[in-house]
Design a protein around this motif. Structure first.
Motif, PDB file in Angstrom:
ATOM      1  N   PHE A   1      -0.893  -6.653 -11.856  1.00  0.00           N
ATOM      2  CA  PHE A   1      -1.780  -7.812 -11.947  1.00  0.00           C
ATOM      3  C   PHE A   1      -2.354  -8.234 -10.594  1.00  0.00           C
ATOM      4  N   SER A   2      -2.078  -7.469  -9.545  1.00  0.00           N
ATOM      5  CA  SER A   2      -2.642  -7.803  -8.228  1.00  0.00           C
ATOM      6  C   SER A   2      -3.309  -6.602  -7.555  1.00  0.00           C
ATOM      7  N   MET A   3      -2.653  -5.444  -7.583  1.00  0.00           N
ATOM      8  CA  MET A   3      -3.190  -4.301  -6.831  1.00  0.00           C
ATOM      9  C   MET A   3      -4.556  -3.812  -7.338  1.00  0.00           C
ATOM     10  N   PRO A   4      -4.815  -3.821  -8.653  1.00  0.00           N
ATOM     11  CA  PRO A   4      -6.159  -3.390  -9.071  1.00  0.00           C
ATOM     12  C   PRO A   4      -7.278  -4.282  -8.528  1.00  0.00           C
ATOM     13  N   TYR A   5      -6.905  -5.472  -8.047  1.00  0.00           N
ATOM     14  CA  TYR A   5      -7.883  -6.378  -7.441  1.00  0.00           C
ATOM     15  C   TYR A   5      -7.975  -6.203  -5.932  1.00  0.00           C
ATOM     16  N   GLY A   6      -7.251  -5.233  -5.395  1.00  0.00           N
ATOM     17  CA  GLY A   6      -7.282  -5.006  -3.953  1.00  0.00           C
ATOM     18  C   GLY A   6      -6.336  -5.904  -3.184  1.00  0.00           C
ATOM     19  N   SER A   7      -5.415  -6.546  -3.876  1.00  0.00           N
ATOM     20  CA  SER A   7      -4.440  -7.421  -3.228  1.00  0.00           C
ATOM     21  C   SER A   7      -3.127  -6.651  -3.072  1.00  0.00           C
ATOM     22  N   PHE A   8      -2.816  -6.267  -1.839  1.00  0.00           N
ATOM     23  CA  PHE A   8      -1.694  -5.359  -1.597  1.00  0.00           C
ATOM     24  C   PHE A   8      -0.586  -5.930  -0.739  1.00  0.00           C
ATOM     25  N   THR A   9      -0.968  -6.694   0.266  1.00  0.00           N
ATOM     26  CA  THR A   9      -0.011  -6.988   1.340  1.00  0.00           C
ATOM     27  C   THR A   9       0.109  -8.487   1.552  1.00  0.00           C
TER      28      THR A   9
ATOM     29  N   SER B   1       1.305 -15.522  -4.469  1.00  0.00           N
ATOM     30  CA  SER B   1      -0.075 -15.924  -4.755  1.00  0.00           C
ATOM     31  C   SER B   1      -0.159 -16.900  -5.915  1.00  0.00           C
TER      32      SER B   1
ATOM     33  N   ALA C   1      -8.580 -10.648   6.040  1.00  0.00           N
ATOM     34  CA  ALA C   1      -8.967 -11.263   4.775  1.00  0.00           C
ATOM     35  C   ALA C   1      -9.435 -12.674   5.144  1.00  0.00           C
TER      36      ALA C   1
ATOM     37  N   SER D   1      -0.955 -10.088   3.937  1.00  0.00           N
ATOM     38  CA  SER D   1      -2.207 -10.674   4.429  1.00  0.00           C
ATOM     39  C   SER D   1      -3.056 -11.197   3.279  1.00  0.00           C
ATOM     40  N   HIS D   2      -2.841 -10.645   2.082  1.00  0.00           N
ATOM     41  CA  HIS D   2      -3.677 -11.061   0.953  1.00  0.00           C
ATOM     42  C   HIS D   2      -3.245 -12.380   0.340  1.00  0.00           C
ATOM     43  N   TRP D   3      -1.973 -12.755   0.463  1.00  0.00           N
ATOM     44  CA  TRP D   3      -1.679 -14.140   0.110  1.00  0.00           C
ATOM     45  C   TRP D   3      -1.915 -15.078   1.290  1.00  0.00           C
TER      46      TRP D   3
ATOM     47  N   ALA E   1       0.822  -1.201   0.000  1.00  0.00           N
ATOM     48  CA  ALA E   1       0.000   0.000   0.000  1.00  0.00           C
ATOM     49  C   ALA E   1       0.860   1.257   0.000  1.00  0.00           C
TER      50      ALA E   1
END
Lengths: 386, 142
Positions: free
Chosen positions: A137-145, A254, A204, A147-149, A120
């Motif tokens: 290929f990840s941040m536009p989906y809200g996958s930032f940190t 991921s 998440a 915690s998201h994997w 972020a």
């Protein structure tokens, strides 16, 4: 031609650690380095190697660190920003001493709380230009940190093996029992119940807040040297029996081929191929808990329980002080804060030295295992004492 | 507190390696990098084929069908743009064209009891901005 040296841990040290220390990366690094030198009974003139791991956006230079500490001349240095956190510095330092490239190597991991999660903060810094890295290929989906994997890894394990959120919670509960006995280092000294864990908010789902390590400003330092030099120093020597790294062929956490068999499995298999020790010989473990599930993947990868069985293993109490494998006896990074892998090396060293205070295990362990990271890259090592 | 202009989404800055993906998405096509030498797919795009080390790389259009490899329900935004979209589903979907060919995405139009690892999905496209469409996945028809 130099023969391969046996490598010993002879000094350990921490900086001031806190949520907002106001200390620069250099100040923290100097503090932990001095603490480790005092623990070992050496001076900067004894050191001829420095290995550092840092985040690229919190870069710490090995050669600058040496200059800051008045180390006159380095035979070996390494400033890694890639891979498995402190254990990269550790394995560089081990390799340097084992190969004769360094006789006394200072290894370091320094981290600032702010921005450590990376995604972020990095996005906000470059938002106007857009994302040119693969994060497009990840941040536009809200996958930032992380915690998201982490949530994805947990869900996959639950789907494949029937693991429950309560099993991850049992790991957090067991760690807190140790943390209570480590009041000078732990940020959390009240008992934790499974209800407390289940009631902690989701980040998440299925990942709860209490699955996550605790971000802090910290620096950790360990000093390695040869067996010969170690015998003359003030601490009881703890030795590296074996060590290994592992990676997956997909670099992104991921997108790894198999989330339940990621890099810890590669590193662990390689570790056991380099030693006569067996999992049953290990008496204490320091398993990286950036998220609870990581330590649990290590339990499986290292062969302390069957594939997919870490949930049942932990829920049965095996990682507790009276269990088959006392694990993260300092309280782990969920409690002592993010030392990014170094605390496991330090705490297992203290257990093997017999200097763990109220947390000293009654079995007086002589063999311990440490591990770091998951996903795309990982590393582990076996520690022994005579 | 004064209401600021609506938060902008994280926007791709396509490179010569990745622009085909976003140009395809703009036309509601899911394009994945494909090696012209060994025909294997890879995602993310790289300058070299990691199967055969060829530099002769193009792209192929996917059917858009796949399965949910894993998913999670995001409940913390980490970026202001996502605050009013919570909760939403982040997932990894494995495409049917090649074992292990996966991408990070969102799942949309799922009822709670449909959300599971292994669920069959199909691609659909949602506008991110006027310039960019985002390939996301919904439950497979039928």
């Amino acid at each position: 031609m130099a023969k391969k040296q046996r490598v010993a841990i002879v000094g350990v040290g921490y900086s001031t650690v806190g949520r907002n220390t106001g200390l620069s990366l250099d100040e923290l690094t100097a503090q932990s380095s001095i603490a480790a030198m005092e623990d070992a009974g050496i001076t900067p003139k004894d050191i001829d190697g420095v290995a550092v791991h840092s985040f690229p956006h919190q870069y710490v230079s090995a050669t600058h660190t040496a200059a800051m500490l008045g180390i006159p001349d380095l035979d070996f240095y390494s400033s890694s920003i890639d891979g498995a956190a402190y254990s990269v510095a550790a394995l560089h330092g081990i390799a340097a001493v084992a190969s004769g490239s360094s006789e006394m190597c200072l290894t370091l991991r320094t981290v600032h709380r702010a921005g450590a999660a990376g995604g972020a903060a990095l996005l906000q810094a470059g938002a106007a230009e857009g994302i040119s890295s693969n994060a497009q290929f990840s941040m536009p989906y809200g996958s930032f940190t992380g915690s998201h994997w982490a949530g994805l890894y947990m869900q996959r394990h639950m789907a494949m093996y029937g693991t429950k959120e309560e099993d991850f919670g049992a790991f957090a509960v067991a760690q807190r029992e140790y943390a209570i006995r480590n009041p000078t280092e732990s940020f959390f000294t009240q008992p934790l119940t499974l209800d407390d864990y289940m009631n902690s908010r989701y980040i998440a789902k299925p990942l709860h807040l209490l699955d996550c390590d605790y971000p802090v400003d910290s620096s950790s330092a360990l000093i390695f040297t040869t067996e010969e030099r170690a015998r003359d120093l003030k601490q009881k020597a703890v030795f590296f029996d074996s060590w290994a790294m592992g990676t997956t062929k997909e670099a992104d956490f991921s997108l790894v081929e198999d989330m339940t068999h990621s890099s810890p499995w590669m590193a662990a298999k390689r570790l056991w191929s380099k030693t006569d020790l067996k999992p049953a010989d290990v008496q204490t473990a320091g398993l990286y808990d950036g998220f609870t599930f990581i330590a649990m993947q290590w339990l499986e990868a290292l062969g302390f329980c069957g594939e997919g069985e870490s949930g049942a293993f932990v829920t049965a109490g095996n990682t507790r002080a009276n269990g088959s494998l006392p694990t993260n006896t300092d309280g782990g990074a969920c409690n002592v804060g993010r030392r990014h892998g170094a605390n496991f090396f330090i705490e297992v060293t203290r257990q093997l030295r017999g200097t763990a205070g109220d947390r000293a295990l009654p079995n007086e362990p002589k063999v311990g295992v440490v591990s770091n990271a998951v996903g795309g890259f990982a590393a582990c090592a076996l520690l022994t004492t005579d | 507190m004064t209401q600021q202009a609506a938060a902008t989404p994280p926007i791709p800055a396509p490179t010569k390696l990745t622009s085909f993906f976003w140009e395809g998405a703009k036309q509601d096509k899911l394009l994945i990098q494909q090696c012209n030498s060994c025909q294997k797919f890879q995602h993310w795009p790289e300058p070299v084929c990691h199967h055969c080390l060829s530099f002769d790389l193009g792209h192929g259009e996917m059917s858009g069908r796949g399965t949910v490899y894993s998913y999670e329900i995001a409940t913390q935004a980490f970026d202001p743009y996502f605050e009013d979209k919570l909760p939403f589903v982040i997932a990894v979907v494995e495409l049917e064209e090649q074992a292990g060919l996966k991408l990070i995405t969102n799942l949309v139009d799922f009822a709670d009891d449909q959300l599971k690892v292994g669920a069959a999905v199909e691609v659909t496209f949602r506008p991110l901005t006027d310039e960019f469409n985002l390939p996301v996945f919904r439950p497979a028809a039928g």
